[in-house]
Motif scaffolding. Structure first.
Motif, PDB file in Angstrom:
ATOM      1  N   ILE A 188     -19.013  21.311  22.010  1.00 37.47           N
ATOM      2  CA  ILE A 188     -18.477  20.270  22.308  1.00 37.47           C
ATOM      3  C   ILE A 188     -17.043  20.325  22.596  1.00 37.47           C
ATOM      4  O   ILE A 188     -16.409  19.805  23.667  1.00 37.47           O
ATOM      5  CB  ILE A 188     -18.826  19.107  21.227  1.00 37.47           C
ATOM      6  CG1 ILE A 188     -18.033  17.614  21.825  1.00 37.47           C
ATOM      7  CG2 ILE A 188     -18.153  19.384  20.116  1.00 37.47           C
ATOM      8  CD1 ILE A 188     -18.811  17.155  23.009  1.00 37.47           C
ATOM      9  N   PHE A 225      -7.828  33.023   9.398  1.00 36.09           N
ATOM     10  CA  PHE A 225      -7.641  33.140  10.980  1.00 36.09           C
ATOM     11  C   PHE A 225      -6.426  33.182  11.510  1.00 36.09           C
ATOM     12  O   PHE A 225      -6.175  33.348  12.658  1.00 36.09           O
ATOM     13  CB  PHE A 225      -8.685  32.125  11.719  1.00 36.09           C
ATOM     14  CG  PHE A 225     -10.143  31.993  11.099  1.00 36.09           C
ATOM     15  CD1 PHE A 225     -10.958  33.053  11.571  1.00 36.09           C
ATOM     16  CD2 PHE A 225     -10.499  30.785  10.266  1.00 36.09           C
ATOM     17  CE1 PHE A 225     -12.533  32.976  11.086  1.00 36.09           C
ATOM     18  CE2 PHE A 225     -11.913  31.033  10.045  1.00 36.09           C
ATOM     19  CZ  PHE A 225     -12.737  31.854  10.461  1.00 36.09           C
ATOM     20  N   PHE A 267     -23.141  22.558  13.464  1.00 34.88           N
ATOM     21  CA  PHE A 267     -22.427  21.605  12.807  1.00 34.88           C
ATOM     22  C   PHE A 267     -21.823  20.652  14.173  1.00 34.88           C
ATOM     23  O   PHE A 267     -21.392  21.149  15.036  1.00 34.88           O
ATOM     24  CB  PHE A 267     -21.142  22.034  12.114  1.00 34.88           C
ATOM     25  CG  PHE A 267     -20.186  20.892  11.682  1.00 34.88           C
ATOM     26  CD1 PHE A 267     -20.553  20.450  10.377  1.00 34.88           C
ATOM     27  CD2 PHE A 267     -19.023  20.456  12.283  1.00 34.88           C
ATOM     28  CE1 PHE A 267     -19.683  19.398   9.791  1.00 34.88           C
ATOM     29  CE2 PHE A 267     -18.193  19.610  11.722  1.00 34.88           C
ATOM     30  CZ  PHE A 267     -18.361  19.214  10.337  1.00 34.88           C
ATOM     31  N   ASP A 281     -18.590  31.407  18.318  1.00 33.88           N
ATOM     32  CA  ASP A 281     -19.176  31.051  17.095  1.00 33.88           C
ATOM     33  C   ASP A 281     -19.969  32.321  16.569  1.00 33.88           C
ATOM     34  O   ASP A 281     -20.507  33.242  17.505  1.00 33.88           O
ATOM     35  CB  ASP A 281     -20.091  29.776  16.858  1.00 33.88           C
ATOM     36  CG  ASP A 281     -19.961  29.246  15.787  1.00 33.88           C
ATOM     37  OD1 ASP A 281     -19.466  28.356  15.481  1.00 33.88           O
ATOM     38  OD2 ASP A 281     -20.699  29.888  14.836  1.00 33.88           O
ATOM     39  N   ARG A 284     -10.910  15.441  18.556  1.00 33.82           N
ATOM     40  CA  ARG A 284     -11.208  16.230  19.833  1.00 33.82           C
ATOM     41  C   ARG A 284     -10.633  15.345  21.130  1.00 33.82           C
ATOM     42  O   ARG A 284     -10.032  15.867  22.125  1.00 33.82           O
ATOM     43  CB  ARG A 284     -12.851  16.344  20.340  1.00 33.82           C
ATOM     44  CG  ARG A 284     -13.366  17.500  19.256  1.00 33.82           C
ATOM     45  CD  ARG A 284     -14.726  17.643  19.546  1.00 33.82           C
ATOM     46  NE  ARG A 284     -15.616  16.570  19.079  1.00 33.82           N
ATOM     47  CZ  ARG A 284     -16.090  16.366  17.808  1.00 33.82           C
ATOM     48  NH1 ARG A 284     -15.966  17.538  17.070  1.00 33.82           N
ATOM     49  NH2 ARG A 284     -16.992  15.347  17.529  1.00 33.82           N
ATOM     50  N   LEU A 344     -14.001  28.558  17.068  1.00 39.14           N
ATOM     51  CA  LEU A 344     -15.045  28.287  16.082  1.00 39.14           C
ATOM     52  C   LEU A 344     -15.701  26.996  16.472  1.00 39.14           C
ATOM     53  O   LEU A 344     -15.377  26.014  16.200  1.00 39.14           O
ATOM     54  CB  LEU A 344     -14.697  28.016  14.918  1.00 39.14           C
ATOM     55  CG  LEU A 344     -13.501  29.067  14.136  1.00 39.14           C
ATOM     56  CD1 LEU A 344     -12.301  28.459  13.331  1.00 39.14           C
ATOM     57  CD2 LEU A 344     -14.355  30.224  13.679  1.00 39.14           C
ATOM     58  N   ALA A 383     -19.319  25.982  17.310  1.00 35.74           N
ATOM     59  CA  ALA A 383     -20.167  25.362  16.643  1.00 35.74           C
ATOM     60  C   ALA A 383     -21.221  24.664  17.967  1.00 35.74           C
ATOM     61  O   ALA A 383     -21.900  25.690  18.788  1.00 35.74           O
ATOM     62  CB  ALA A 383     -20.140  24.157  15.832  1.00 35.74           C
ATOM     63  N   GLY A 419     -20.018  35.888  17.694  1.00 33.10           N
ATOM     64  CA  GLY A 419     -19.218  37.171  16.868  1.00 33.10           C
ATOM     65  C   GLY A 419     -18.093  36.448  15.830  1.00 33.10           C
ATOM     66  O   GLY A 419     -17.647  35.353  16.054  1.00 33.10           O
ATOM     67  N   ASP A 429     -10.733  25.473  14.671  1.00 34.17           N
ATOM     68  CA  ASP A 429     -11.334  24.268  13.868  1.00 34.17           C
ATOM     69  C   ASP A 429     -12.618  24.561  12.914  1.00 34.17           C
ATOM     70  O   ASP A 429     -13.632  24.411  13.093  1.00 34.17           O
ATOM     71  CB  ASP A 429     -12.007  23.237  15.108  1.00 34.17           C
ATOM     72  CG  ASP A 429     -12.573  22.028  14.327  1.00 34.17           C
ATOM     73  OD1 ASP A 429     -11.866  21.554  13.643  1.00 34.17           O
ATOM     74  OD2 ASP A 429     -13.420  21.560  15.118  1.00 34.17           O
ATOM     75  N   PRO A 430     -11.779  25.270  11.745  1.00 32.09           N
ATOM     76  CA  PRO A 430     -12.847  25.874  10.942  1.00 32.09           C
ATOM     77  C   PRO A 430     -13.524  24.848   9.775  1.00 32.09           C
ATOM     78  O   PRO A 430     -12.984  23.633   9.701  1.00 32.09           O
ATOM     79  CB  PRO A 430     -11.844  26.868   9.942  1.00 32.09           C
ATOM     80  CG  PRO A 430     -10.560  26.392  10.089  1.00 32.09           C
ATOM     81  CD  PRO A 430     -10.696  25.461  11.237  1.00 32.09           C
ATOM     82  N   PHE A 431     -14.311  25.332   9.005  1.00 34.82           N
ATOM     83  CA  PHE A 431     -14.729  24.622   7.815  1.00 34.82           C
ATOM     84  C   PHE A 431     -13.792  24.790   6.765  1.00 34.82           C
ATOM     85  O   PHE A 431     -13.520  25.977   6.540  1.00 34.82           O
ATOM     86  CB  PHE A 431     -16.180  25.064   7.200  1.00 34.82           C
ATOM     87  CG  PHE A 431     -17.218  24.946   7.947  1.00 34.82           C
ATOM     88  CD1 PHE A 431     -17.577  23.499   8.434  1.00 34.82           C
ATOM     89  CD2 PHE A 431     -18.144  25.725   8.303  1.00 34.82           C
ATOM     90  CE1 PHE A 431     -18.794  23.294   9.326  1.00 34.82           C
ATOM     91  CE2 PHE A 431     -19.480  25.497   9.080  1.00 34.82           C
ATOM     92  CZ  PHE A 431     -19.539  24.288   9.354  1.00 34.82           C
ATOM     93  N   ASN A 453     -22.462  32.013  14.417  1.00 32.98           N
ATOM     94  CA  ASN A 453     -23.731  31.817  14.071  1.00 32.98           C
ATOM     95  C   ASN A 453     -24.802  31.759  15.371  1.00 32.98           C
ATOM     96  O   ASN A 453     -24.428  31.116  16.313  1.00 32.98           O
ATOM     97  CB  ASN A 453     -23.757  30.332  13.657  1.00 32.98           C
ATOM     98  CG  ASN A 453     -25.039  29.703  13.488  1.00 32.98           C
ATOM     99  OD1 ASN A 453     -25.830  29.257  13.873  1.00 32.98           O
ATOM    100  ND2 ASN A 453     -25.393  29.478  11.947  1.00 32.98           N
TER     101      ASN A 453
HETATM  102  N1  SAM Z   1     -15.026  23.019  16.604  1.00 33.73           N
HETATM  103  C1  SAM Z   1     -16.471  22.197  16.263  1.00 33.73           C
HETATM  104  C2  SAM Z   1     -16.358  20.906  17.060  1.00 33.73           C
HETATM  105  O1  SAM Z   1     -15.301  20.321  17.246  1.00 33.73           O
HETATM  106  O2  SAM Z   1     -17.462  20.120  16.595  1.00 33.73           O
HETATM  107  C3  SAM Z   1     -16.575  22.519  14.940  1.00 33.73           C
HETATM  108  C4  SAM Z   1     -16.849  23.890  14.297  1.00 33.73           C
HETATM  109  S1  SAM Z   1     -17.366  23.949  12.569  1.00 33.73           S
HETATM  110  C5  SAM Z   1     -16.132  23.007  11.678  1.00 33.73           C
HETATM  111  C6  SAM Z   1     -16.918  25.644  12.308  1.00 33.73           C
HETATM  112  C7  SAM Z   1     -17.943  26.782  12.876  1.00 33.73           C
HETATM  113  O3  SAM Z   1     -16.989  28.006  12.568  1.00 33.73           O
HETATM  114  C8  SAM Z   1     -19.174  26.715  12.426  1.00 33.73           C
HETATM  115  O4  SAM Z   1     -19.959  26.504  13.407  1.00 33.73           O
HETATM  116  C9  SAM Z   1     -19.352  28.165  11.723  1.00 33.73           C
HETATM  117  O5  SAM Z   1     -20.619  28.795  12.255  1.00 33.73           O
HETATM  118  C10 SAM Z   1     -18.264  28.735  12.533  1.00 33.73           C
HETATM  119  N2  SAM Z   1     -17.618  30.040  11.989  1.00 33.73           N
HETATM  120  C11 SAM Z   1     -17.508  30.333  10.486  1.00 33.73           C
HETATM  121  N3  SAM Z   1     -16.890  31.653  10.166  1.00 33.73           N
HETATM  122  C12 SAM Z   1     -16.830  32.139  11.563  1.00 33.73           C
HETATM  123  C13 SAM Z   1     -16.095  33.319  11.960  1.00 33.73           C
HETATM  124  N4  SAM Z   1     -15.713  34.090  11.155  1.00 33.73           N
HETATM  125  N5  SAM Z   1     -15.994  33.608  13.070  1.00 33.73           N
HETATM  126  C14 SAM Z   1     -16.671  32.646  14.066  1.00 33.73           C
HETATM  127  N6  SAM Z   1     -17.374  31.622  13.691  1.00 33.73           N
HETATM  128  C15 SAM Z   1     -17.077  30.886  12.480  1.00 33.73           C
END
Ligand code: SAM
Length: 377
Positions: free
Chosen positions: A58, A144, A25, A76, A34, A53, A55, A117, A136-138, A78
């Motif tokens: 950045i 969290f 993302f 992350d 940011r 979190l 991604a 992780g 910074d979650p979805f 993923n």
């Molecule tokens: N902080 C980033 C930015 O400013 O561009 C965007 C982060 S994005 C909104 C949320 C991220 O959280 C995703 O990449 C997702 O893979 C990750 N994610 C979701 N659940 C997670 C978990 N339980 N532990 C770690 N990462 C997780």
């Protein structure tokens, strides 16, 4: 992958038609979020920072490049994000990367730790470690919050984004009851109430750890809420924060009332929600000062912080369009209303929550009167 520049960072991001289709993302609109976060870290001067979190990485990479933070952790869950974070750290920060299982380390000018992780597991393993922790979650951050509060050092700062605006603004009432244990409100006050419900929830989570909450800055923009909270150590601080919780009552005419209290004292209440300040004025002044010589990525960052800095920090606001509709008036110019209220000796300003609203210490009756008088002139 395509390369994009943001602040002092250049990062690789997946090429995608729509941002939510990308395997990792990246949302360029959030560069304002940011920017403000980078300025906050610059002003607060934490040593250890976690971008829980990450991604593409950045955010954490910008913390490493644009602030004095000495140790920055990215994480992350993923696998593809982990691979991309390593690439992007390599592109931006000098030094050799050592890999050990699901974690990579870089000891250069800065210490950078890149982890793959679950954020909850990482935060639980690092008890009271970080001076500044960014969530910074979805969607909602609630899953969290507990571990984040335990992973921040005493008197450290927790920064939280919530993008579940529809939930906090009352479009999905049951989801708000479930996630935030709070009754949301719809209508012109929904964004400010949503922000205050989010802070109120964090206050309640923090209180059980004897942590009080000092709001450095809280705002709403685009599709999200953002808060920067100082976690103040001590049962008395926690008590003081809990005493700032209360309820809101609002009707269709634009009239509202709010009261502090553990329980609502009459039906129809929204909340519990935070009724304390949404900013620390000296902190916001410092953000503006440090923004002046900073390579900001979004052209609206500075004007937005300036708008917030000038905003009267009282709970809730009057939407002139709602008031006009209720009184069958044509909506008057906001600047005229603000000037009339000031002429009467009240404080009145614009608000970042809505371009048609006024924040004022004048009572509803006075605002309604001013609206009618302006119309009659
Ligand atoms: N902080 C980033 C930015 O400013 O561009 C965007 C982060 S994005 C909104 C949320 C991220 O959280 C995703 O990449 C997702 O893979 C990750 N994610 C979701 N659940 C997670 C978990 N339980 N532990 C770690 N990462 C997780």
């Amino acid at each position: 992958l395509v390369e994009v520049k943001e602040g002092l960072a250049r990062i690789l991001v997946p090429k995608a038609e729509r941002i939510y289709d990308a395997p990792v993302f990246y949302n360029p609109i959030m560069s304002l979020n940011r920017d403000i976060s980078v300025l906050a870290v610059k002003v607060l001067g934490p040593k250890g920072v976690l971008d829980a979190l990450s991604a593409t990485g950045i955010r954490g990479i910008r913390y490493a490049l644009e602030t004095p933070a000495e140790e920055v952790w990215l994480n992350d869950i993923n696998e593809e994000a982990y691979g991309l974070m390593k690439k992007n750290v390599g592109l931006n920060i000098g030094g050799e990367l050592y890999e050990e299982g699901d974690r990579s380390y870089l000891w250069g000018e800065k210490i950078v730790v890149i982890n793959r992780g679950d954020a909850n597991r990482l935060m639980a393993e690092n008890f009271r470690y970080f001076d500044f922790l960014d969530l910074d979650p979805f969607g909602s951050p609630v899953e969290f919050l507990d571990t984040a509060l335990r992973s921040v050092r005493r008197n450290g700062v927790l920064a939280v984004t919530a993008t579940d605006t529809g939930v906090l603004c009352g479009a999905y009432r049951n989801a708000c009851l479930r996630k935030y244990l709070a009754e949301p409100i719809r209508g012109p006050l929904c964004h400010e109430a949503g922000l205050r419900i989010l802070i109120g929830t964090i206050v309640r989570y923090a209180a059980k750890y004897d942590l009080g909450v000092g709001v450095l800055l809280a705002y709403h923009r685009d599709h999200y809420f953002r808060v920067f909270l100082r976690l103040e150590s001590g049962a008395k601080k926690a008590d003081r924060s809990v005493s700032q919780l209360g309820y809101l009552w609002a009707d269709k005419s634009g009239r509202f009332e709010y009261r502090r209290g553990f329980l609502p004292d009459k039906p129809g209440a929204s909340g519990p929600l935070w009724l304390g300040p949404l900013k620390d004025e000296s902190f916001v002044e410092k953000l503006i000062e440090s923004a002046k010589d900073h390579p900001l990525a979004h052209k609206k960052t500075l004007p937005f912080i300036q708008l917030i800095s000038e905003e009267l920090d009282v709970p809730f606001h009057y939407d002139t369009h709602t008031l006009a509709r209720a009184c069958s008036l044509t909506p008057p110019k906001l600047d005229v209303i603000i000037q009339r209220l000031k002429d009467l000796g009240y404080s009145a300003t614009k608000t970042h929550f809505s371009p048609t609203s006024v924040k004022t210490d004048a009572p509803f009756r006075v605002v309604a009167e001013v609206m009618k008088n302006v119309q009659a002139d």
